[in-house]
Design a protein around this motif. Sequence first.
Motif, short mmCIF file in Angstrom:
data_model
loop_
_atom_site.label_atom_id
_atom_site.label_comp_id
_atom_site.label_asym_id
_atom_site.label_seq_id
_atom_site.Cartn_x
_atom_site.Cartn_y
_atom_site.Cartn_z
N SER A 147 -14.77 29.09 -39.41
CA SER A 147 -15.55 29.25 -40.65
C SER A 147 -14.62 29.52 -41.83
CB SER A 147 -16.56 30.39 -40.51
OG SER A 147 -17.58 30.06 -39.61
N LEU A 148 -13.60 30.34 -41.60
CA LEU A 148 -12.63 30.63 -42.66
C LEU A 148 -11.89 29.36 -43.07
CD1 LEU A 148 -11.29 32.91 -44.37
CD2 LEU A 148 -9.52 32.99 -42.60
N ILE A 149 -11.48 28.56 -42.08
CA ILE A 149 -10.78 27.30 -42.38
C ILE A 149 -11.69 26.38 -43.20
CG2 ILE A 149 -9.84 25.18 -41.37
CD1 ILE A 149 -8.79 26.93 -39.05
N GLU A 150 -12.95 26.30 -42.80
CA GLU A 150 -13.89 25.43 -43.51
C GLU A 150 -14.11 25.90 -44.95
OE1 GLU A 150 -18.15 23.22 -42.67
OE2 GLU A 150 -17.68 25.06 -41.56
N GLU A 151 -14.31 27.21 -45.13
CA GLU A 151 -14.60 27.74 -46.46
C GLU A 151 -13.36 27.80 -47.34
OE1 GLU A 151 -17.54 30.99 -46.76
OE2 GLU A 151 -17.52 30.98 -44.56
N LYS A 152 -12.19 27.90 -46.72
CA LYS A 152 -10.93 27.93 -47.48
C LYS A 152 -10.13 26.65 -47.25
CE LYS A 152 -11.49 31.89 -49.45
NZ LYS A 152 -11.59 32.00 -50.92
N TRP A 153 -10.86 25.55 -47.15
CA TRP A 153 -10.27 24.25 -46.84
C TRP A 153 -9.18 23.87 -47.83
CZ3 TRP A 153 -11.11 21.28 -42.59
CH2 TRP A 153 -10.68 19.95 -42.62
N ASP A 154 -9.41 24.07 -49.11
CA ASP A 154 -8.42 23.68 -50.13
C ASP A 154 -7.12 24.45 -49.96
OD1 ASP A 154 -10.07 21.83 -51.24
OD2 ASP A 154 -10.70 23.07 -52.93
N ASP A 155 -7.20 25.71 -49.52
CA ASP A 155 -6.00 26.52 -49.33
C ASP A 155 -5.26 26.16 -48.04
OD1 ASP A 155 -6.48 27.96 -51.64
OD2 ASP A 155 -7.52 29.59 -50.63
N LEU A 156 -5.99 26.00 -46.96
CA LEU A 156 -5.37 25.87 -45.64
C LEU A 156 -5.13 24.42 -45.22
CD1 LEU A 156 -7.39 28.64 -43.75
CD2 LEU A 156 -5.09 28.82 -44.72
N VAL A 157 -5.93 23.50 -45.75
CA VAL A 157 -5.80 22.09 -45.37
C VAL A 157 -5.35 21.25 -46.55
CG1 VAL A 157 -6.99 20.08 -44.40
CG2 VAL A 157 -7.58 22.39 -43.61
N GLY A 158 -6.06 21.37 -47.68
CA GLY A 158 -5.65 20.66 -48.89
C GLY A 158 -5.70 19.15 -48.73
N ASP A 159 -4.70 18.48 -49.29
CA ASP A 159 -4.65 17.02 -49.27
C ASP A 159 -3.88 16.46 -48.10
OD1 ASP A 159 -6.05 17.22 -51.58
OD2 ASP A 159 -4.58 16.24 -52.88
N MET A 160 -3.34 17.32 -47.24
CA MET A 160 -2.63 16.86 -46.04
C MET A 160 -2.70 17.95 -44.98
SD MET A 160 -1.16 14.70 -44.26
CE MET A 160 -1.12 13.40 -45.47
N PRO A 161 -3.50 17.73 -43.96
CA PRO A 161 -3.61 18.77 -42.91
C PRO A 161 -2.27 19.00 -42.24
CG PRO A 161 -5.27 17.03 -42.67
CD PRO A 161 -4.29 16.54 -43.66
N MET A 162 -1.85 20.22 -42.02
CA MET A 162 -2.46 21.45 -42.45
C MET A 162 -1.34 22.44 -42.71
SD MET A 162 -4.94 23.71 -39.98
CE MET A 162 -5.54 25.20 -40.79
N LYS A 163 -1.58 23.49 -43.48
CA LYS A 163 -0.54 24.47 -43.80
C LYS A 163 -0.14 25.25 -42.55
CE LYS A 163 -0.38 24.76 -48.57
NZ LYS A 163 0.54 23.66 -48.48
N ILE A 164 1.18 25.36 -42.32
CA ILE A 164 1.65 26.11 -41.16
C ILE A 164 1.44 27.60 -41.36
CG2 ILE A 164 4.04 26.32 -41.99
CD1 ILE A 164 4.91 25.86 -39.08
N SER A 165 1.51 28.05 -42.62
CA SER A 165 1.25 29.46 -42.94
C SER A 165 0.65 29.53 -44.34
CB SER A 165 2.56 30.27 -42.89
OG SER A 165 3.48 29.80 -43.86
N TYR A 166 -0.03 30.65 -44.61
CA TYR A 166 -0.63 30.83 -45.93
C TYR A 166 -0.78 32.33 -46.18
CZ TYR A 166 -3.76 30.59 -49.90
OH TYR A 166 -4.29 30.74 -51.15
N PRO A 167 -0.48 32.80 -47.38
CA PRO A 167 0.15 32.08 -48.49
C PRO A 167 1.66 32.04 -48.32
CG PRO A 167 -0.30 34.32 -49.16
CD PRO A 167 -0.83 34.20 -47.76
N ALA A 168 2.34 31.36 -49.24
CA ALA A 168 3.80 31.36 -49.24
C ALA A 168 4.32 32.72 -49.69
CB ALA A 168 4.32 30.28 -50.19
N ILE A 169 5.47 33.12 -49.17
CA ILE A 169 6.13 34.30 -49.70
C ILE A 169 7.03 33.84 -50.85
CG2 ILE A 169 5.99 35.72 -47.62
CD1 ILE A 169 8.78 34.87 -46.89
#
Length: 482
Positions: free
Chosen positions: A328-350
């Motif tokens: 549910s978190l991935i779905e609701e925060k899709w722009d942060d975690l998936v964006g235009d290319m699946p998928m972010k290995i970690s979030y957020p960046a340090i």
Amino acid sequence: MQLNEVDTSKNIEAEAWQCLENSILYYRGQPVGTVAAYDSSVEALNYDQCFIRDFVSSALLFLIKGRHDIVRNFLEETLKLQPKERALDAYKPGRGLIPASFKVISVNGEEHLEADFGEHAIARVTPVDSCLWWLILLRAYVISTKDFSLAYQPEFQTGIRLIMEICLANRFDMYPTLLVPDGACMIDRRMGIYGHPLEIQVLFFAALRVARELLICQGNQDIVAAIDNRLPLLCGHIRQHYWIDINRLNAIYRFKSEEYGKAAVNLFNIYADSLPYYELDKWLTKKGGYLAGNVGPSQLDTRFFSLGNLMAVVSGLSTEEQSQAIMSLIEEKWDDLVGDMPMKISYPAIQGEEYRIVTGCDPKNIPWSYHNAGSWPVLMWMLSAAALKTQKTHLAKTAVTIAATRLAEDEWPEYYDGKKGRLIGKQARKYQTWTITGFLLAKELTENPSHLPLISFDKLAPEIVSRACEFEVGSIDPSMSL
């Protein structure tokens, strides 16, 4: 989908399968794996080797297509590379380790496999995850072929036992998790994940379940007993101490510090000022939650690490409620975690001073790049598997659709940069094999969910669930941990 879109999709898929075929590594005339990348435009470096973790998605595809020989050859040859004797030299790999990678070399006209246990890697980091992925792949082979005889061969039983011995060895630690150095997994550079990073704990959990399934009891009763003891402790520990949702965040926010004795609630002595509460309060959704990246003395790493969370869902480490919350978190925060290319290995960046201190000013791990919140298409297959397991198939389909055309146009790069994943990685290789297989495997799983048992497990046995729940409320003696 219109006719020209269907043709384009078929062409992309055909190209991907051909790229996978081109990547196959041969040893003495037999296929034994796939090279990391087949990019002839740049120097090969170590991308012409077969990496154990990289090969997993390739192997699963080969199993799905009935090409069992290459997976069997891989398992047999890598097992031969496993050290069976105790190393007297501290610079030699320990007994039971599976190498990070191997390559084919020729000596006097005869081919040999040369293993790399990290001696040639950047920072010389030991590949802790290789033996864990190897076990997971062995089980996938057995599930696909129904050939239990391979796993029951004496050399395989010995190999499994040696891996378990190195994982369950006595150590300077009082928790059921596996203690490892920084960079011991897919995140292979300094990123502040030393100690008990989530990714390793999830793979450790899955490997314990594999060993419990495949070890036959004769001569292995002690290891089986140790696994039976460790599994519920590990499961309960991760489910309780690594979990973050808005309710848990509220509890942590009100922790007292400097507590002593058995009545302590703040077991890791987390200081309130060390956590980004207000950012998390803004970011966490009401139904969402996730497993923290790491837990240790005075430390709770609240970054979202995708591989650990997705594999927790797939392997059954997270509860059904937690699995639903993660997705549910991935779905609701899709722009942060998936964006235009699946998928972010970690979030957020340090970023800023934290980036300079934690990474040592690593030029490859600049913010929103590589392992510091870069986007990795290989994670698509895990995203798809987790989505299928939680009945959120639409997430898997959306991810594949997003990636399809662009991956082919960009020549299958290793990773992407930027907050949205719109930039091809600054140092990304083209025709990266696990980018190709991540896409193909996600597509295969989505179109035929019956393949999911290759990498997922049935529900935990009732006795393990019961003991895990007991541990969560603190009624199990920590001294029972091996």
